[in-house]
Design a protein around this motif. Sequence first.
Motif, PDB file in Angstrom:
ATOM      1  N   ASN A  58       0.823  -1.209   0.000  1.00  0.00           N
ATOM      2  CA  ASN A  58       0.000   0.000   0.000  1.00  0.00           C
ATOM      3  C   ASN A  58       0.858   1.261   0.000  1.00  0.00           C
ATOM      4  O   ASN A  58       0.565   2.225  -0.710  1.00  0.00           O
ATOM      5  CB  ASN A  58      -0.937   0.014   1.210  1.00  0.00           C
ATOM      6  N   GLU A  59       1.915   1.250   0.803  1.00  0.00           N
ATOM      7  CA  GLU A  59       2.797   2.409   0.873  1.00  0.00           C
ATOM      8  C   GLU A  59       3.541   2.614  -0.444  1.00  0.00           C
ATOM      9  O   GLU A  59       3.689   3.748  -0.909  1.00  0.00           O
ATOM     10  CB  GLU A  59       3.792   2.242   2.030  1.00  0.00           C
ATOM     11  N   LEU A  60       3.981   1.530  -1.043  1.00  0.00           N
ATOM     12  CA  LEU A  60       4.666   1.610  -2.331  1.00  0.00           C
ATOM     13  C   LEU A  60       3.752   2.237  -3.380  1.00  0.00           C
ATOM     14  O   LEU A  60       4.157   3.146  -4.120  1.00  0.00           O
ATOM     15  CB  LEU A  60       5.115   0.218  -2.784  1.00  0.00           C
ATOM     16  N   GLU A  61       2.539   1.772  -3.425  1.00  0.00           N
ATOM     17  CA  GLU A  61       1.548   2.318  -4.365  1.00  0.00           C
ATOM     18  C   GLU A  61       1.342   3.808  -4.115  1.00  0.00           C
ATOM     19  O   GLU A  61       1.353   4.622  -5.038  1.00  0.00           O
ATOM     20  CB  GLU A  61       0.224   1.563  -4.180  1.00  0.00           C
ATOM     21  N   SER A  62       1.185   4.152  -2.864  1.00  0.00           N
ATOM     22  CA  SER A  62       0.955   5.547  -2.491  1.00  0.00           C
ATOM     23  C   SER A  62       2.125   6.437  -2.898  1.00  0.00           C
ATOM     24  O   SER A  62       1.937   7.488  -3.507  1.00  0.00           O
ATOM     25  CB  SER A  62       0.718   5.636  -0.985  1.00  0.00           C
ATOM     26  N   VAL A  63       3.334   6.013  -2.579  1.00  0.00           N
ATOM     27  CA  VAL A  63       4.516   6.819  -2.872  1.00  0.00           C
ATOM     28  C   VAL A  63       4.733   6.948  -4.377  1.00  0.00           C
ATOM     29  O   VAL A  63       4.932   8.055  -4.881  1.00  0.00           O
ATOM     30  CB  VAL A  63       5.770   6.212  -2.197  1.00  0.00           C
ATOM     31  N   LEU A  64       4.687   5.845  -5.085  1.00  0.00           N
ATOM     32  CA  LEU A  64       4.964   5.894  -6.520  1.00  0.00           C
ATOM     33  C   LEU A  64       3.929   6.701  -7.287  1.00  0.00           C
ATOM     34  O   LEU A  64       4.263   7.519  -8.130  1.00  0.00           O
ATOM     35  CB  LEU A  64       5.049   4.480  -7.102  1.00  0.00           C
ATOM     36  N   PHE A  65       2.671   6.477  -6.988  1.00  0.00           N
ATOM     37  CA  PHE A  65       1.632   7.108  -7.791  1.00  0.00           C
ATOM     38  C   PHE A  65       1.238   8.488  -7.287  1.00  0.00           C
ATOM     39  O   PHE A  65       0.705   9.283  -8.046  1.00  0.00           O
ATOM     40  CB  PHE A  65       0.449   6.164  -7.961  1.00  0.00           C
ATOM     41  N   LYS A  66       1.543   8.805  -6.039  1.00  0.00           N
ATOM     42  CA  LYS A  66       1.336  10.166  -5.562  1.00  0.00           C
ATOM     43  C   LYS A  66       2.334  11.086  -6.265  1.00  0.00           C
ATOM     44  O   LYS A  66       1.989  12.182  -6.674  1.00  0.00           O
ATOM     45  CB  LYS A  66       1.509  10.266  -4.045  1.00  0.00           C
ATOM     46  N   ASN A  67       3.572  10.618  -6.413  1.00  0.00           N
ATOM     47  CA  ASN A  67       4.585  11.406  -7.112  1.00  0.00           C
ATOM     48  C   ASN A  67       4.212  11.603  -8.577  1.00  0.00           C
ATOM     49  O   ASN A  67       4.421  12.669  -9.128  1.00  0.00           O
ATOM     50  CB  ASN A  67       5.959  10.741  -7.004  1.00  0.00           C
ATOM     51  N   VAL A  68       3.648  10.584  -9.202  1.00  0.00           N
ATOM     52  CA  VAL A  68       3.243  10.699 -10.602  1.00  0.00           C
ATOM     53  C   VAL A  68       2.119  11.715 -10.732  1.00  0.00           C
ATOM     54  O   VAL A  68       2.161  12.589 -11.590  1.00  0.00           O
ATOM     55  CB  VAL A  68       2.806   9.324 -11.178  1.00  0.00           C
ATOM     56  N   SER A  69       1.108  11.626  -9.874  1.00  0.00           N
ATOM     57  CA  SER A  69      -0.020  12.555  -9.981  1.00  0.00           C
ATOM     58  C   SER A  69       0.411  13.971  -9.647  1.00  0.00           C
ATOM     59  O   SER A  69      -0.085  14.933 -10.211  1.00  0.00           O
ATOM     60  CB  SER A  69      -1.193  12.112  -9.102  1.00  0.00           C
TER      61      SER A  69
END
Length: 73
Positions: A57-68
């Motif tokens: 969950n954290e990986l998803e949050s970090v990677l895709f928050k940076n993209v957005s």
Amino acid sequence: MDNKNMDAIESKDKILNAFRPIENIFKIMDTSAPEVYGELTQLYSEIGNILCKNFRNELESVLFKNVSRDIDK
């Protein structure tokens, strides 16, 4: 999909593939018979599985928050 999103997906896949053996250890521990290996193994498995879920969950949050965030600029 833009390049940043594709890079994030590729990075996520690489990280999760490297992490999968650790996750599998906890899955194996979860199937251990308590009468043979004791309850401690299953307790470790439960903790490990929760940590793995939190990591994903954290990986998803970090990677895709940076993209957005980059897309919004």
